[in-house]
Design a protein around this motif. Structure first.
Motif, mmCIF file in Angstrom:
data_model
loop_
_atom_site.group_PDB
_atom_site.id
_atom_site.type_symbol
_atom_site.label_atom_id
_atom_site.label_comp_id
_atom_site.label_asym_id
_atom_site.label_seq_id
_atom_site.Cartn_x
_atom_site.Cartn_y
_atom_site.Cartn_z
ATOM 1 N N ASP A 276 28.611 -1.472 -28.770
ATOM 2 C CA ASP A 276 27.710 -0.310 -28.829
ATOM 3 C C ASP A 276 26.534 -0.690 -29.715
ATOM 4 N N PRO B 57 23.518 4.805 -29.811
ATOM 5 C CA PRO B 57 24.151 3.555 -29.355
ATOM 6 C C PRO B 57 24.341 3.558 -27.839
ATOM 7 N N GLU C 52 26.282 1.247 -24.748
ATOM 8 C CA GLU C 52 27.287 0.216 -24.533
ATOM 9 C C GLU C 52 26.727 -0.881 -23.635
#
Length: 122
Positions: A98, A108, A110
């Motif tokens: 993240d 964040p 991924e």
């Protein structure tokens, strides 16, 4: 752009060891949770080991005592030390993380690497 690139896979005999690396590069502000996953032929991707957002570690039962996850202080390089490898560990190993970047508007996102193949065979 942000990239995760795995390396370190290869062919190893049962009982042997390998160390996988995952390098995060690009326009990175910070790295948070991340981990290693694997996918064997004909099977679903499964979690192997991971860092939580708080920095603690989790391991799948089938690797406890054999695999160790670690990372550098800036969290841009993550490792998976694999010892006492078994044929059933054969799989493509992926890392994810993240990551906060200028492209994620402060949240964040991924990211995944493309994987590295680990083959355990005599």
């Amino acid at each position: 752009q942000v990239q995760l690139v795995e390396s370190g896979g290869g062919l190893v005999q049962p009982g042997g060891s390998l160390r996988l690396s995952c390098v995060a590069s690009g326009s990175i502000i910070s790295v948070h949770a991340g981990g290693w996953y694997r996918q064997a032929p004909g099977k679903q991707r499964e979690s192997v080991a991971a860092f939580t957002r708080s920095g603690s570690t989790n391991y799948a039962d089938f690797v406890k005592g054999r695999f160790t996850i670690s990372r550098d202080n800036d969290k841009r390089i993550m490792y998976l030390q694999m010892n006492n490898l078994k044929p059933e560990d054969t799989a493509v190993y992926y890392c994810d993380a993240d990551i906060v970047s200028p492209y994620g508007l402060g949240s964040p996102v991924e990211y995944w690497g493309k994987g590295t193949l680990v083959t355990v065979s005599s």
